[in-house]
Design a protein around this motif. Structure first.
Motif, PDB file in Angstrom:
ATOM      1  N   PHE A 178      -4.168 -42.046 -29.718  1.00 57.57           N
ATOM      2  CA  PHE A 178      -5.394 -41.903 -28.931  1.00 57.57           C
ATOM      3  C   PHE A 178      -5.233 -40.911 -27.789  1.00 57.57           C
ATOM      4  N   MET A 179      -4.028 -40.755 -27.261  1.00 55.20           N
ATOM      5  CA  MET A 179      -3.806 -39.724 -26.245  1.00 55.20           C
ATOM      6  C   MET A 179      -3.985 -38.340 -26.863  1.00 55.20           C
ATOM      7  N   LEU A 180      -3.442 -38.143 -28.053  1.00 57.82           N
ATOM      8  CA  LEU A 180      -3.634 -36.862 -28.737  1.00 57.82           C
ATOM      9  C   LEU A 180      -5.109 -36.617 -29.035  1.00 57.82           C
ATOM     10  N   LEU A 181      -5.834 -37.674 -29.384  1.00 54.99           N
ATOM     11  CA  LEU A 181      -7.259 -37.544 -29.677  1.00 54.99           C
ATOM     12  C   LEU A 181      -8.049 -37.203 -28.412  1.00 54.99           C
ATOM     13  N   VAL A 182      -7.702 -37.814 -27.286  1.00 51.61           N
ATOM     14  CA  VAL A 182      -8.348 -37.474 -26.010  1.00 51.61           C
ATOM     15  C   VAL A 182      -8.090 -36.000 -25.687  1.00 51.61           C
ATOM     16  N   LEU A 183      -6.845 -35.571 -25.827  1.00 53.03           N
ATOM     17  CA  LEU A 183      -6.514 -34.169 -25.538  1.00 53.03           C
ATOM     18  C   LEU A 183      -7.290 -33.220 -26.448  1.00 53.03           C
ATOM     19  N   GLN A 184      -7.362 -33.560 -27.730  1.00 53.57           N
ATOM     20  CA  GLN A 184      -8.087 -32.680 -28.650  1.00 53.57           C
ATOM     21  C   GLN A 184      -9.579 -32.692 -28.360  1.00 53.57           C
ATOM     22  N   GLY A 185     -10.116 -33.837 -27.951  1.00 50.74           N
ATOM     23  CA  GLY A 185     -11.517 -33.897 -27.559  1.00 50.74           C
ATOM     24  C   GLY A 185     -11.796 -32.984 -26.371  1.00 50.74           C
ATOM     25  N   ILE A 186     -10.880 -32.966 -25.406  1.00 47.75           N
ATOM     26  CA  ILE A 186     -11.017 -32.072 -24.245  1.00 47.75           C
ATOM     27  C   ILE A 186     -10.948 -30.615 -24.698  1.00 47.75           C
ATOM     28  N   SER A 187     -10.027 -30.316 -25.603  1.00 48.60           N
ATOM     29  CA  SER A 187      -9.901 -28.958 -26.126  1.00 48.60           C
ATOM     30  C   SER A 187     -11.183 -28.516 -26.831  1.00 48.60           C
ATOM     31  N   GLU A 188     -11.739 -29.399 -27.642  1.00 52.00           N
ATOM     32  CA  GLU A 188     -12.973 -29.059 -28.359  1.00 52.00           C
ATOM     33  C   GLU A 188     -14.138 -28.872 -27.390  1.00 52.00           C
ATOM     34  N   LEU A 189     -14.180 -29.681 -26.355  1.00 55.06           N
ATOM     35  CA  LEU A 189     -15.210 -29.553 -25.328  1.00 55.06           C
ATOM     36  C   LEU A 189     -15.095 -28.204 -24.619  1.00 55.06           C
ATOM     37  N   ILE A 190     -13.870 -27.816 -24.281  1.00 55.39           N
ATOM     38  CA  ILE A 190     -13.636 -26.511 -23.634  1.00 55.39           C
ATOM     39  C   ILE A 190     -14.124 -25.385 -24.534  1.00 55.39           C
ATOM     40  N   LYS A 191     -13.795 -25.465 -25.823  1.00 58.86           N
ATOM     41  CA  LYS A 191     -14.193 -24.394 -26.745  1.00 58.86           C
ATOM     42  C   LYS A 191     -15.716 -24.313 -26.891  1.00 58.86           C
ATOM     43  N   ARG A 192     -16.384 -25.466 -26.938  1.00 59.57           N
ATOM     44  CA  ARG A 192     -17.851 -25.454 -27.068  1.00 59.57           C
ATOM     45  C   ARG A 192     -18.506 -24.849 -25.824  1.00 59.57           C
ATOM     46  N   ILE A 193     -17.999 -25.212 -24.650  1.00 57.30           N
ATOM     47  CA  ILE A 193     -18.556 -24.664 -23.404  1.00 57.30           C
ATOM     48  C   ILE A 193     -18.285 -23.165 -23.329  1.00 57.30           C
ATOM     49  N   ALA A 194     -17.095 -22.742 -23.722  1.00 58.83           N
ATOM     50  CA  ALA A 194     -16.769 -21.309 -23.725  1.00 58.83           C
ATOM     51  C   ALA A 194     -17.672 -20.552 -24.693  1.00 58.83           C
ATOM     52  N   PHE A 195     -18.002 -21.162 -25.809  1.00 56.91           N
ATOM     53  CA  PHE A 195     -18.926 -20.527 -26.763  1.00 56.91           C
ATOM     54  C   PHE A 195     -20.301 -20.341 -26.128  1.00 56.91           C
ATOM     55  N   LEU A 196     -20.785 -21.387 -25.449  1.00 59.17           N
ATOM     56  CA  LEU A 196     -22.096 -21.296 -24.813  1.00 59.17           C
ATOM     57  C   LEU A 196     -22.125 -20.230 -23.715  1.00 59.17           C
ATOM     58  N   GLN A 197     -20.969 -19.989 -23.088  1.00 60.34           N
ATOM     59  CA  GLN A 197     -20.867 -18.962 -22.056  1.00 60.34           C
ATOM     60  C   GLN A 197     -20.594 -17.573 -22.632  1.00 60.34           C
ATOM     61  N   GLY A 198     -20.445 -17.490 -23.945  1.00 59.01           N
ATOM     62  CA  GLY A 198     -20.185 -16.206 -24.586  1.00 59.01           C
ATOM     63  C   GLY A 198     -18.748 -15.741 -24.479  1.00 59.01           C
ATOM     64  N   LYS A 199     -17.833 -16.634 -24.156  1.00 54.34           N
ATOM     65  CA  LYS A 199     -16.418 -16.264 -23.970  1.00 54.34           C
ATOM     66  C   LYS A 199     -15.647 -16.234 -25.294  1.00 54.34           C
ATOM     67  N   ILE A 200     -16.069 -17.052 -26.265  1.00 61.21           N
ATOM     68  CA  ILE A 200     -15.397 -17.080 -27.562  1.00 61.21           C
ATOM     69  C   ILE A 200     -16.442 -17.120 -28.676  1.00 61.21           C
ATOM     70  N   ASP A 201     -15.974 -16.813 -29.858  1.00 64.30           N
ATOM     71  CA  ASP A 201     -16.820 -16.866 -31.051  1.00 64.30           C
ATOM     72  C   ASP A 201     -16.772 -18.274 -31.642  1.00 64.30           C
ATOM     73  N   ALA A 202     -17.768 -18.641 -32.396  1.00 60.37           N
ATOM     74  CA  ALA A 202     -17.824 -19.976 -33.012  1.00 60.37           C
ATOM     75  C   ALA A 202     -16.690 -20.200 -34.003  1.00 60.37           C
ATOM     76  N   SER A 203     -16.076 -19.146 -34.479  1.00 59.47           N
ATOM     77  CA  SER A 203     -14.970 -19.298 -35.434  1.00 59.47           C
ATOM     78  C   SER A 203     -13.786 -20.042 -34.818  1.00 59.47           C
ATOM     79  N   ALA A 204     -13.742 -20.136 -33.490  1.00 56.87           N
ATOM     80  CA  ALA A 204     -12.649 -20.842 -32.815  1.00 56.87           C
ATOM     81  C   ALA A 204     -12.688 -22.342 -33.064  1.00 56.87           C
ATOM     82  N   PHE A 205     -13.848 -22.869 -33.472  1.00 50.63           N
ATOM     83  CA  PHE A 205     -13.944 -24.310 -33.699  1.00 50.63           C
ATOM     84  C   PHE A 205     -14.648 -24.681 -34.995  1.00 50.63           C
ATOM     85  N   GLU A 206     -15.033 -23.708 -35.782  1.00 53.76           N
ATOM     86  CA  GLU A 206     -15.685 -24.013 -37.051  1.00 53.76           C
ATOM     87  C   GLU A 206     -14.671 -24.458 -38.088  1.00 53.76           C
ATOM     88  N   LYS A 207     -15.169 -25.151 -39.080  1.00 54.50           N
ATOM     89  CA  LYS A 207     -14.345 -25.638 -40.182  1.00 54.50           C
ATOM     90  C   LYS A 207     -13.730 -24.455 -40.909  1.00 54.50           C
TER      91      LYS A 207
END
Length: 194
Positions: A146-175
């Protein structure tokens, strides 16, 4: 944001490494399970320790691979509904899911799992089965997973926010694997060959 993206990359790399190690645990579990079956049916004997090792390995696979699954975007989703929306709307749905469901639930489980595992460790808990193994290592898999899952959830949240800000492409978190439609087409093609 650059620090957060670096943190996200570190978490992603950690969970990729854990996912690779867990694949070896799966191989070990299959081999031990097969060996147990042969010993039981051919030699008419069994060992509780070997049966419990299987349980430990399956627990490790399930608990430690969840963060890897989330990182690879292979988790259960509502694609049938969300797939009809724009990418930005899908990202907002993901952010909502991470903040309202994933992170609170994983943090609650982590809150209770740490003392649960710690008490088992302090008591040096052993299986009640004759010839069984110590139990606390398996119980420590719960907070670790569950600690690893919390960390990965934070990572995914960071990537989604960065996408909304135009900092990264959606390919960083797409399947990265095949889509359900591609899998269905592959099954149809295989059935035509048969």
């Amino acid at each position: 944001m650059s620090f957060l993206l670096s943190l996200s990359k570190f978490i992603d790399a950690l969970n990729e490494k854990v996912g690779s190690l867990v694949s070896w645990a799966l191989l070990a579990a299959v081999l031990i399970c097969t060996g147990n079956a042969f010993v039981r049916y051919l030699l008419n004997t069994s060992s509780n320790a070997w049966l419990e090792i299987q349980w430990y390995l399956f627990s490790a696979i399930f608990l430690l691979a969840t963060s890897y699954t989330l990182k690879r975007n292979e988790h259960v989703r509502i694609d049938v509904i969300a797939g009809r929306f724009s990418k930005r709307t899908q990202v907002w749905i993901d952010i909502f899911g991470f903040l309202v469901f994933l992170l609170p639930i994983t943090l609650i489980i982590l809150y209770y799992a740490i003392p649960y595992a710690w008490i088992s460790f302090q008591a040096q808990e052993v299986s009640s089965n004759a010839g069984g193994l110590i139990v606390w290592p398996a119980k420590f898999l719960i907070p670790a997973g569950f600690m690893l899952l919390v960390l990965q959830g934070i990572s995914e949240l960071i990537k989604r926010i960065a996408f909304l800000q135009g900092k990264i492409d959606a390919s960083a978190f797409e399947k990265h694997g095949t889509t359900p439609e591609e899998e269905i087409e592959a099954i149809k093609a295989a059935n035509k060959l048969n």
